[in-house]
Design a protein around this motif. Structure first.
Motif, PDB file in Angstrom:
ATOM      1  N   THR A  78       0.835  -1.206   0.000  1.00 13.52           N
ATOM      2  CA  THR A  78       0.000   0.000   0.000  1.00 13.52           C
ATOM      3  C   THR A  78       0.867   1.252   0.000  1.00 13.52           C
ATOM      4  O   THR A  78       0.632   2.198  -0.766  1.00 13.52           O
ATOM      5  N   GLU A  79       1.889   1.239   0.863  1.00 16.57           N
ATOM      6  CA  GLU A  79       2.714   2.440   0.969  1.00 16.57           C
ATOM      7  C   GLU A  79       3.520   2.700  -0.302  1.00 16.57           C
ATOM      8  O   GLU A  79       3.599   3.825  -0.793  1.00 16.57           O
ATOM      9  N   ASN A  80       4.060   1.612  -0.843  1.00 18.70           N
ATOM     10  CA  ASN A  80       4.774   1.735  -2.120  1.00 18.70           C
ATOM     11  C   ASN A  80       3.875   2.315  -3.200  1.00 18.70           C
ATOM     12  O   ASN A  80       4.230   3.250  -3.918  1.00 18.70           O
ATOM     13  N   ASP A 133      -3.859  -4.987  -3.361  1.00 17.86           N
ATOM     14  CA  ASP A 133      -4.181  -6.352  -2.943  1.00 17.86           C
ATOM     15  C   ASP A 133      -3.519  -7.415  -3.809  1.00 17.86           C
ATOM     16  O   ASP A 133      -3.107  -8.456  -3.315  1.00 17.86           O
ATOM     17  N   THR A 134      -3.434  -7.131  -5.127  1.00 16.63           N
ATOM     18  CA  THR A 134      -2.835  -8.138  -6.022  1.00 16.63           C
ATOM     19  C   THR A 134      -1.388  -8.406  -5.628  1.00 16.63           C
ATOM     20  O   THR A 134      -0.991  -9.559  -5.448  1.00 16.63           O
ATOM     21  N   SER A 135      -0.614  -7.329  -5.456  1.00 18.98           N
ATOM     22  CA  SER A 135       0.803  -7.525  -5.128  1.00 18.98           C
ATOM     23  C   SER A 135       0.926  -8.205  -3.768  1.00 18.98           C
ATOM     24  O   SER A 135       1.734  -9.124  -3.593  1.00 18.98           O
ATOM     25  N   GLY A 187     -13.761  -1.160  -1.340  1.00 25.89           N
ATOM     26  CA  GLY A 187     -14.059  -0.923  -2.762  1.00 25.89           C
ATOM     27  C   GLY A 187     -13.666  -2.136  -3.605  1.00 25.89           C
ATOM     28  O   GLY A 187     -14.421  -2.585  -4.480  1.00 25.89           O
ATOM     29  N   THR A 188     -12.481  -2.702  -3.323  1.00 31.80           N
ATOM     30  CA  THR A 188     -12.004  -3.864  -4.078  1.00 31.80           C
ATOM     31  C   THR A 188     -12.950  -5.040  -3.858  1.00 31.80           C
ATOM     32  O   THR A 188     -13.332  -5.747  -4.793  1.00 31.80           O
ATOM     33  N   GLN A 189     -13.323  -5.214  -2.594  1.00 32.13           N
ATOM     34  CA  GLN A 189     -14.166  -6.365  -2.255  1.00 32.13           C
ATOM     35  C   GLN A 189     -15.550  -6.236  -2.905  1.00 32.13           C
ATOM     36  O   GLN A 189     -16.062  -7.185  -3.498  1.00 32.13           O
ATOM     37  N   ILE A 190     -16.088  -5.031  -2.872  1.00 34.68           N
ATOM     38  CA  ILE A 190     -17.430  -4.834  -3.434  1.00 34.68           C
ATOM     39  C   ILE A 190     -17.388  -4.973  -4.971  1.00 34.68           C
ATOM     40  O   ILE A 190     -18.319  -5.487  -5.587  1.00 34.68           O
ATOM     41  N   ALA A 191     -16.244  -4.557  -5.561  1.00 33.75           N
ATOM     42  CA  ALA A 191     -16.115  -4.691  -7.017  1.00 33.75           C
ATOM     43  C   ALA A 191     -16.085  -6.168  -7.416  1.00 33.75           C
ATOM     44  O   ALA A 191     -16.527  -6.554  -8.500  1.00 33.75           O
TER      45      ALA A 191
END
Ligand code: HEM
Length: 427
Positions: free
Chosen positions: A180-182, A303-305, A209-213
């Motif tokens: 996240t910070e990166n 989340d992917t990374s 947002g990611t989860q709802i998407a």
């Protein structure tokens, strides 16, 4: 039920009926791919559970690598072999380049002006070109290299100190904070702490947002019932959309007002630079575009990374022999005196195989992002109707026994002498 409710129910039932009739008529005489029979109205929805990639794999074993299902009113095509994936994503790529309408992106990502869900067309082309040439070029990504190393040193220092003090560390949560910070520093130029954002905090809102998407939304498959908001998703999406929009507006304002000309330009700076200049005519960057692209990059990368790193570490912990080999390679190639640099990566052949094996067994997006058929098309002799949703089951493809011996086994050495890379050309 009051009169309005009854009327609505009747209208919805009639729409279903006529839609199903038109669809059946059109499909008649055309050879659709094989697939299980569905129920009226809901189609095959009840056959799919919490892990759709598992269910699709099971069904594909019976019906084949190009399979036809129906979710609500929408035809769904599931692609489960490398040969079939190549047909959809390469041979007929222009037909399937588009994305289906997606309520979440419509509400949160400025009417699907993001990269992941914009429909095929001139905007789609422009945005891809802009992202490839201006944001994700080697030059731009390399300009953040020292920043990434700084974050990595911070993470390693923290873990080392925790180990010395025999403290327990939640590695998944540390890795997510690290990605996240990166990501935030590259895209929006600074890190966001809990207090800087809404009550929930930055990470939690983006994750929501990611989860709802990713949540299955019935309204995407039966648009006629959208207004009923049966799952309560629209209400949640609107709240998140408002929080995110306030946040993104602030970011843009801060960038516009910033007087620090010496800092490395982040993605927002680059896109602001393309507004109102000559290139603008080429890329057509507007304020909503910037917000949609920032959001896409944040959602697309955090989340992917983190999940990819999580899975790789999990497999290393489960397979101590593999872990030992990775450590040995690091000792031999880098030595014990300094940390690994990004430029070392191409020399770390075994580590490269470990990452590939982890991606094979645990693809972060097992069904990719759904593609949509822009027009009727014949693929491998099957009729693929316009507007079909296409799911490519990379999770199943990575386990295809024809190509992978002992497919379920985590065995990095299987990549010795193989020229498979991770750039998307190897189906
Ligand atoms: C290990 C890390 C990552 C993995 C495994 C991953 C995987 C994927 C996959 C499988 C897709 C779908 C492709 C398709 O449907 O055809 C995708 C799309 C996308 N990813 Fe990633 N990704 C990763 C990191 C990132 C990062 C760091 C960013 C942003 C800087 C990003 C931004 C995007 C965007 C914007 C899309 C939509 C692209 C499009 O529609 O053409 N991803 N990613």
């Amino acid at each position: 039920m009051d009169l309005a409710g009854i009327l609505l129910a009747v209208v919805v039932a009639l729409v279903f009926f006529f839609q199903a009739l038109t669809w059946t008529r059109r499909a008649k005489n055309k050879r659709l791919p094989p697939g299980p029979k569905g129920l009226p109205i809901i189609g095959n929805l009840l056959m799919i559970g919490n892990n759709p990639h598992h269910d699709f794999q099971r069904l594909a074993q019976k019906y084949g690598p190009i399979m036809h299902l129906r979710f609500g009113l929408m035809p769904v095509i599931v692609v489960s072999s490398p040969e079939a994936a190549e047909l959809f994503l390469k041979t007929h790529d222009l037909v399937f380049a588009s994305r289906p309408p997606h309520d979440c992106s419509r509400l949160i990502s400025y009417n699907q002006q993001n990269l992941a869900f914009s429909p095929y067309g001139s905007y789609w082309r422009n945005m891809r070109k802009m992202c490839t040439l201006e944001l994700l070029s080697n030059h731009k990504i390399n300009s953040f290299r020292s920043m990434r190393m700084e974050e990595l040193h911070g993470l390693v220092r923290y873990i080392r100190e925790a180990a010395a003090a025999t403290d327990v560390v939640d590695l998944s949560s540390m890795v997510l904070s690290f990605t996240t910070e990166n990501t935030c520093r590259m895209i929006i130029g600074k890190k966001y702490d809990h207090g800087d954002f809404s009550e929930k905090g930055f990470k939690a809102t983006i994750q929501e947002g990611t989860q709802i998407a990713a949540t299955f939304n019935l309204a995407d498959y039966i648009p006629q019932i959208r207004a009923l908001d049966l799952q309560g998703l629209t209400k949640r999406m609107k709240i998140i959309a408002k929080d995110l929009d306030d946040f993104l507006e602030n970011i843009i304002d801060e960038h516009v007002q910033s007087k620090d000309g010496n800092r490395v330009k982040d993605f927002v700076d680059v896109m602001l630079g393309l507004m109102g200049s000559e290139e603008t005519n080429e890329y057509r960057v507007e304020r909503d575009t910037i917000k949609a692209i920032i959001l896409d990059m944040l959602v697309g990368s955090m989340d992917t990374s983190a999940a990819a790193i999580d899975w790789t570490l999990t497999e290393l912990i489960r397979h101590p022999q593999v872990m030992k080999k990775v450590q040995k390679e690091l000792e031999n190639v880098i030595g014990m005196k300094r940390m690994v640099e990004e430029s070392d990566l191409e020399k770390l052949e075994y580590l490269d195989m470990v990452v590939k094996e982890s991606f094979r067994l645990h693809p972060v997006l097992p069904l990719l992002v759904p593609h949509a058929a822009r027009e009727d098309c014949i693929v491998d002799g099957f009729h693929i109707p316009k507007n079909s949703r296409i799911f490519v089951n990379t999770w199943a493809i990575g386990r295809d026994k024809r190509f992978w011996a002992n497919a379920e086994r985590f065995y990095p050495k299987r990549f010795i002498g193989s020229d498979i890379d991770l750039r998307g050309h190897n189906f």
